[in-house]
Design a protein around this motif. Structure first.
Motif, PDB file in Angstrom:
ATOM      1  N   ARG A  76       1.889   6.478  -6.658  1.00  0.00           N
ATOM      2  CA  ARG A  76       1.067   7.547  -7.111  1.00  0.00           C
ATOM      3  C   ARG A  76       1.438   8.881  -6.838  1.00  0.00           C
ATOM      4  NH1 ARG A  76      -2.591   3.768  -4.656  1.00  0.00           N
ATOM      5  NH2 ARG A  76      -2.824   5.250  -2.799  1.00  0.00           N
ATOM      6  N   SER A  77       2.135   9.225  -5.795  1.00  0.00           N
ATOM      7  CA  SER A  77       3.013  10.433  -5.476  1.00  0.00           C
ATOM      8  C   SER A  77       3.867  10.851  -6.478  1.00  0.00           C
ATOM      9  CB  SER A  77       3.348  10.466  -3.931  1.00  0.00           C
ATOM     10  OG  SER A  77       3.862  11.914  -3.549  1.00  0.00           O
ATOM     11  N   GLN A  99       0.746  -1.225  -0.122  1.00  0.00           N
ATOM     12  CA  GLN A  99      -0.255  -0.292   0.072  1.00  0.00           C
ATOM     13  C   GLN A  99       0.838   1.278   0.083  1.00  0.00           C
ATOM     14  OE1 GLN A  99      -2.801  -0.299   3.445  1.00  0.00           O
ATOM     15  NE2 GLN A  99      -4.304  -1.206   2.224  1.00  0.00           N
ATOM     16  N   LYS A 100       1.908   1.210   0.893  1.00  0.00           N
ATOM     17  CA  LYS A 100       2.966   2.407   1.046  1.00  0.00           C
ATOM     18  C   LYS A 100       3.473   2.423  -0.267  1.00  0.00           C
ATOM     19  CE  LYS A 100       3.669   2.521   5.916  1.00  0.00           C
ATOM     20  NZ  LYS A 100       4.775   2.259   6.891  1.00  0.00           N
ATOM     21  N   GLN A 156       1.097   4.206  -2.782  1.00  0.00           N
ATOM     22  CA  GLN A 156       0.835   5.550  -2.437  1.00  0.00           C
ATOM     23  C   GLN A 156       2.155   6.549  -2.990  1.00  0.00           C
ATOM     24  OE1 GLN A 156       0.216   5.857   1.837  1.00  0.00           O
ATOM     25  NE2 GLN A 156      -1.905   5.172   1.575  1.00  0.00           N
TER      26      GLN A 156
END
Length: 737
Positions: free
Chosen positions: A46-47, A39-40, A43
């Motif tokens: 995505r960032s 998940q991290k 993220q």
């Protein structure tokens, strides 16, 4: 199987199961950790993806802005190039313009070093020294002074240089004009700029100076021509008046002799024609002086009311011949003393009233004076002259003020004149800052009026003894003319009298019959049906014992004998307020009858001695005939030198001095007599044919006391002799015929 073995296997299975459970739990934990890490990571991905997208957008914008700035830079560079081109063009045009103008132009910086100059400025130094950019203003001045490139007006070059340096240190710098060695006039105009620069302009004004010199020469020529014209008019005046003196004087003397009716008509025609010619001469001379702008006004304190009455009295004989009444209506609340030129005011009034009398066959002529007080003691005077004469048509009203103009019509063609009187009057009034107008109706009369602004004079000296008060309280005024009744009513009401008005003698008699109580009656002499004298005689017969006053425009209308018989007083019309006031005072306090005493024997008196200096034999004859009936000793002198000699030997009481005489004129003779007098003063009256501007000032400045203008009038000469008759001499009336 043995029990121990079984336990060992069970323990091992339990341990394996526990190990497997622990491994499963660890696996679950790792799965969870891996999921969390995934998940991290998602993220973070995505960032990173967002950042990459944003950076791509920023890069796109930066590229776009870079392209825009690049285009703007190109535009700015283009604008700068165009602006630089325009500036270069403007600079070139400015210098082209500066090179084109005929004036020298230069700019010095704050340190007074030459920055730029046009060719005209530099050409001034050509042939002497080369002036270039960087030269100081001080060095330029030194070059000009050292090479004497300008007229130094006698000054030392160092002094001139010092003055010029001091000049440009001032702010503002006064323009100045220099003259070059070639005679050119250069006007220097210098100015300090806001940045400390000195802007210099050198204008060549030689053409302007030459034009001014031409104008000055033309002005001097014009003044010379004007002086020649004035001298010609003065000489013409003298040459015409001298023979006119003989014509008019002899005609006047001839008319006093015993003549037949035809002879008297001829003599009167000669006299009246001569006086008419003299009037024309005076009008032409006055108009010539006005046209040449040489006529001047001489303001002084004068009594306007008395001036109006004097003019009216002067014209009374002409009015009596036509059965006209001359009336004066002077505002009761208006001062009488003003500051103006009394001679010209009298001339204006004489022209207007004389014209009214001339064009009025019956009725009256009324002079009305009113005024409005303005600021600083000034009064706006409105003076009108109304008549009941022939009038003027509306299409000819503006025509009457023109030069040599007369209103031509069937009704007035018989009236003579130069047509200058009203033109002169209009210009005199305009010289005083006033205006003139006329209202007229054909066949019913005219009203000429004018207004001027004049200062009121200082009040007359305080009278310490004003005289007795007026105690009369009621007056009866009898006159068939309403205007005259109203004027007298206002005058009497001012002095506190209650006034009753009557239109004729019958109404006056009826007023007394009704028991009217009056302290005074004033009656006009000339009235229809019963005149004023017969009215007074009728009242005396009826026992009326109040003061009776008869008003007449003819001073000889009632003889002294008739006046004494009717116990009445006479006043000449128009009545001056001061005369009416004095009469009312006298009637309020009648003087006691004096005791008749034997008069002392008269002392022996000699004849009055008169010296007349006159070179013209005809004028000597005229003068001698005019005074032949007077108890005087008359001696003639043919020139100024003889006049001085006979003044010393004859010791006259009065001298009549002609101005234009051979050898020595009258003014010089007068000056010498005045210089030789030792504590005495003999009256000297000039006899002159000159009538131009400045003549009277020159005559009086020589020491002459009075002057008479030719042609001479017998009445004026006799009046002047009587006024100067000494006490030890016989009165001039004693021997009069």
């Amino acid at each position: 199987m043995p029990t121990g073995t079984k336990n060992t296997i069970a323990d091992k299975l339990a341990q394996e199961r526990r190990a497997r459970l622990a491994a499963e739990r660890l696996l679950d934990q790792k799965k969870r950790e891996l999921f969390a890490a995934n998940q991290k990571l998602a993220q973070h991905a995505r960032s990173l993806s967002d950042q990459i997208v944003e950076q791509r957008h920023g890069l796109t914008r930066a590229l776009t802005e870079a392209e825009s700035l690049k285009g703007e830079n190109h535009r700015v560079m283009g604008d700068l190039e165009r602006a630089n081109s325009v500036a270069l063009i403007a600079q070139r045009r400015l210098w082209d313009a500066l090179e084109t103008i005929p004036d020298g132009f230069a700019v010095y910086d704050a340190d007074l070093r030459l920055v730029a100059a046009n060719k005209t400025y530099l050409d001034f130094f050509e042939g002497e020294v080369a002036i270039t950019a960087g030269n100081t203003y001080d060095s330029v001045l030194r070059i000009v002074a050292r090479h004497k490139m300008v007229d130094l007006d006698g000054r030392d070059p160092a002094d001139w240089h010092h003055e010029m340096v001091a000049r440009i240190r001032r702010n503002p710098i006064e323009p100045m004009t220099i003259i070059t060695h070639s005679g050119a006039h250069i006007r220097l105009i210098d100015r300090w700029g806001e940045g400390g620069d000195l802007v210099c302009i050198a204008q060549d004004i030689s053409a302007h100076v030459a034009r001014e010199a031409e104008l000055e020469e033309a002005r001097e020529k014009a003044e010379s021509a004007n002086r020649a014209k004035s001298a010609f008019l003065a000489n013409m005046s003298h040459e015409i008046r001298t023979p006119m003196n003989g014509v008019v004087g002899m005609a006047e003397l001839l008319a006093e002799t015993e003549l037949t009716e035809d002879q008297r008509l001829y003599a009167e025609t000669i006299r009246s024609s001569g006086e008419a010619l003299l009037t024309i001469i005076n009008d032409v001379l006055d108009y010539s002086k006005i046209e040449a702008e040489r006529l001047k006004l001489y303001p002084e304190v004068f009594d306007l009311e008395r001036c109006v009455h004097e003019v009216t009295m002067l014209l009374q004989p002409s009015a009596r011949d036509r059965n006209l009444r001359l009336l004066v209506d002077y505002d009761m609340f208006l001062p009488t003393r003003f500051v103006a030129d009394p001679g010209r005011i009298r001339q204006i009034l004489t022209n207007l009233v004389g014209n009214a009398v001339k064009f009025t066959m019956e009725g009256h002529v009324l002079t009305r004076i009113v005024g409005i007080e303005r600021v600083q003691g000034n009064y706006e005077l409105h003076i009108t002259v109304e008549d009941t004469g022939i009038g003027i048509g509306p299409d000819l009203v503006d025509h009457v003020f023109g030069e040599f103009n007369q209103v031509e019509s069937e009704t007035n063609r018989k009236f003579e004149g130069t047509g200058l009187g009203l033109a002169i009057t209009k210009q005199l009034i305009e010289m005083m800052g006033g205006e003139i107008w006329v209202d007229s109706e054909l066949g019913r009369g005219s009203c000429f009026g004018f207004k001027i602004l004049v200062p009121a004079a200082e009040p007359a000296p305080h009278i310490t003894n004003p005289g007795p008060p007026i105690t009369l309280r009621a007056a009866l005024v009898v006159d068939d003319l309403m205007v005259n009744r109203v004027i007298l009513e206002r005058q009497l009401q001012t002095y506190g009298l209650e006034v009753t008005l009557c239109r004729n003698a019958q109404e006056a008699l009826a007023a007394f019959e009704r028991g009217g109580k009056f302290d005074l009656m004033l009656s006009d002499f000339r009235m229809p049906d019963m005149d004023g004298l017969h009215l007074c005689q009728a009242l005396r017969k009826r026992g009326v014992d109040i003061p009776l006053v008869l008003l007449s425009s003819d001073p000889d209308a009632v003889s002294p004998e008739l006046a004494r018989a009717a116990r009445l007083d006479c006043l000449e019309k128009p009545v001056l307020r001061s005369h009416l006031f004095s009469l009312l005072q006298t009637l309020s306090h009648p003087a006691p009858k004096p005791h008749k005493a034997s008069p002392p024997p008269p002392a022996a008196k000699r004849k009055m001695r008169i010296l007349a200096a006159e070179d013209n034999r005809t004028n000597q004859l005229v003068f001698g005939k005019m005074v032949k009936d007077l108890p005087i000793e008359l001696v003639f002198a043919n020139n100024g030198l003889e006049a001085i000699e006979k003044w010393q030997s004859f010791q006259p009481d009065l001298i009549f001095m002609d101005i234009s005489m051979p050898q020595m004129d009258g003014k010089e003779a007068t000056r010498q007599i005045r210089a030789r007098e030792n504590g005495t003063h003999v009256p000297i009256c000039a006899l002159t044919a000159h009538a131009m501007e400045g003549d009277s000032q020159g005559i009086l400045a020589s020491g002459i006391d009075h002057y008479l203008t030719k042609p001479l009038r017998k009445a004026a000469i006799v009046e002047h002799i009587a006024a100067n008759c000494p006490k030890m001499a016989l009165p001039v009336t004693d021997g009069a015929a």
